[in-house]
Scaffold this motif. Structure first.
Motif, PDB file in Angstrom:
ATOM      1  N   ARG A   1       0.829  -1.205   0.000  1.00 42.05           N
ATOM      2  CA  ARG A   1       0.000   0.000   0.000  1.00 42.05           C
ATOM      3  C   ARG A   1       0.859   1.248   0.000  1.00 42.05           C
ATOM      4  O   ARG A   1       2.009   1.241   0.429  1.00 42.05           O
ATOM      5  CB  ARG A   1      -0.936   0.007   1.209  1.00 42.05           C
ATOM      6  N   GLN A   2       0.261   2.317  -0.490  1.00 39.56           N
ATOM      7  CA  GLN A   2       0.945   3.603  -0.496  1.00 39.56           C
ATOM      8  C   GLN A   2      -0.018   4.686  -0.073  1.00 39.56           C
ATOM      9  O   GLN A   2      -1.032   4.930  -0.753  1.00 39.56           O
ATOM     10  CB  GLN A   2       1.534   3.926  -1.864  1.00 39.56           C
ATOM     11  N   ALA A   3       0.294   5.326   1.033  1.00 36.51           N
ATOM     12  CA  ALA A   3      -0.510   6.438   1.530  1.00 36.51           C
ATOM     13  C   ALA A   3      -0.026   7.730   0.896  1.00 36.51           C
ATOM     14  O   ALA A   3       1.139   7.838   0.481  1.00 36.51           O
ATOM     15  CB  ALA A   3      -0.394   6.512   3.042  1.00 36.51           C
TER      16      ALA A   3
ATOM     17  N   LYS B   1       3.592   9.383   1.332  1.00 38.22           N
ATOM     18  CA  LYS B   1       4.456   8.438   2.037  1.00 38.22           C
ATOM     19  C   LYS B   1       5.008   7.401   1.070  1.00 38.22           C
ATOM     20  O   LYS B   1       4.478   7.204  -0.022  1.00 38.22           O
ATOM     21  CB  LYS B   1       3.677   7.743   3.155  1.00 38.22           C
TER      22      LYS B   1
ATOM     23  N   SER C   1       5.764   3.592  -0.217  1.00 36.49           N
ATOM     24  CA  SER C   1       4.940   2.392  -0.210  1.00 36.49           C
ATOM     25  C   SER C   1       5.389   1.456   0.906  1.00 36.49           C
ATOM     26  O   SER C   1       6.537   1.483   1.358  1.00 36.49           O
ATOM     27  CB  SER C   1       4.991   1.693  -1.571  1.00 36.49           C
TER      28      SER C   1
ATOM     29  N   THR D   1      -5.615   4.256   5.431  1.00 35.85           N
ATOM     30  CA  THR D   1      -5.964   4.949   4.191  1.00 35.85           C
ATOM     31  C   THR D   1      -4.773   4.928   3.242  1.00 35.85           C
ATOM     32  O   THR D   1      -3.675   5.382   3.589  1.00 35.85           O
ATOM     33  CB  THR D   1      -6.380   6.394   4.490  1.00 35.85           C
ATOM     34  N   ALA D   2      -4.991   4.384   2.046  1.00 34.15           N
ATOM     35  CA  ALA D   2      -3.901   4.235   1.079  1.00 34.15           C
ATOM     36  C   ALA D   2      -4.451   3.654  -0.217  1.00 34.15           C
ATOM     37  O   ALA D   2      -5.588   3.181  -0.281  1.00 34.15           O
ATOM     38  CB  ALA D   2      -2.820   3.308   1.629  1.00 34.15           C
TER      39      ALA D   2
ATOM     40  N   TYR E   1      -4.057   0.528  -2.446  1.00 34.44           N
ATOM     41  CA  TYR E   1      -3.622  -0.847  -2.193  1.00 34.44           C
ATOM     42  C   TYR E   1      -3.364  -1.550  -3.520  1.00 34.44           C
ATOM     43  O   TYR E   1      -4.241  -1.591  -4.388  1.00 34.44           O
ATOM     44  CB  TYR E   1      -4.675  -1.604  -1.390  1.00 34.44           C
TER      45      TYR E   1
ATOM     46  N   GLN F   1      -8.320   2.209  -4.132  1.00 35.61           N
ATOM     47  CA  GLN F   1      -8.219   3.183  -3.049  1.00 35.61           C
ATOM     48  C   GLN F   1      -9.062   2.759  -1.843  1.00 35.61           C
ATOM     49  O   GLN F   1     -10.247   2.440  -1.989  1.00 35.61           O
ATOM     50  CB  GLN F   1      -8.681   4.564  -3.531  1.00 35.61           C
TER      51      GLN F   1
END
Length: 124
Positions: free
Chosen positions: A38-40, A43, A45, A91-92, A94, A119
């Motif tokens: 995941r990547q918020a 930020k 991953s 929250t990210a 995916y 998302q």
């Protein structure tokens, strides 16, 4: 060609649940390890969860241990991520990602294929 298509994301309240799916095609799904990364926003991953080709072994990041469950159905060429007790920090975007062995790497570029992402937004 290899395709990984994620679905199931959405907006959910804290404490809620979602089930993500990843439909795989173009390769022998049952021969590969699969992962969720995941990547918020803003930020880097982060690797979330991994499963071996048979589905008998799984491992999770400490941040989701006890809340997320990875699984697969090799008859349907589909990977899943059941997410319970969701928190705002989940929250990210995916992604599902393919690897030839246990990878547990954070960067998508360390995997040989990944999808477009789905998302997940956790907010009240």
């Amino acid at each position: 060609q290899v395709q990984l298509v994620e679905s199931g994301g959405g907006l959910v309240q804290p404490g809620g649940s979602l089930r993500l799916s990843c439909a795989a095609s173009g390769f022998t799904f049952s021969r590969y390890y699969m992962n969720w990364v995941r990547q918020a926003p803003g930020k880097e991953s982060e690797w979330v969860s991994a499963i071996n080709p048979s589905g008998g072994l799984t491992t999770n990041a400490e941040s989701v241990q006890g809340r997320f469950t990875i699984s697969r159905d090799n008859t349907k060429n589909t990977l899943y991520l059941q997410m319970n007790n969701l928190k705002s920090e989940d929250t990210a975007l995916y992604y599902c990602a393919r690897s030839g062995s246990w990878s547990l790497r954070n960067r998508l570029s360390d995997y040989d294929y990944w999808g477009q992402g789905t998302q997940v937004t956790v907010s009240s």
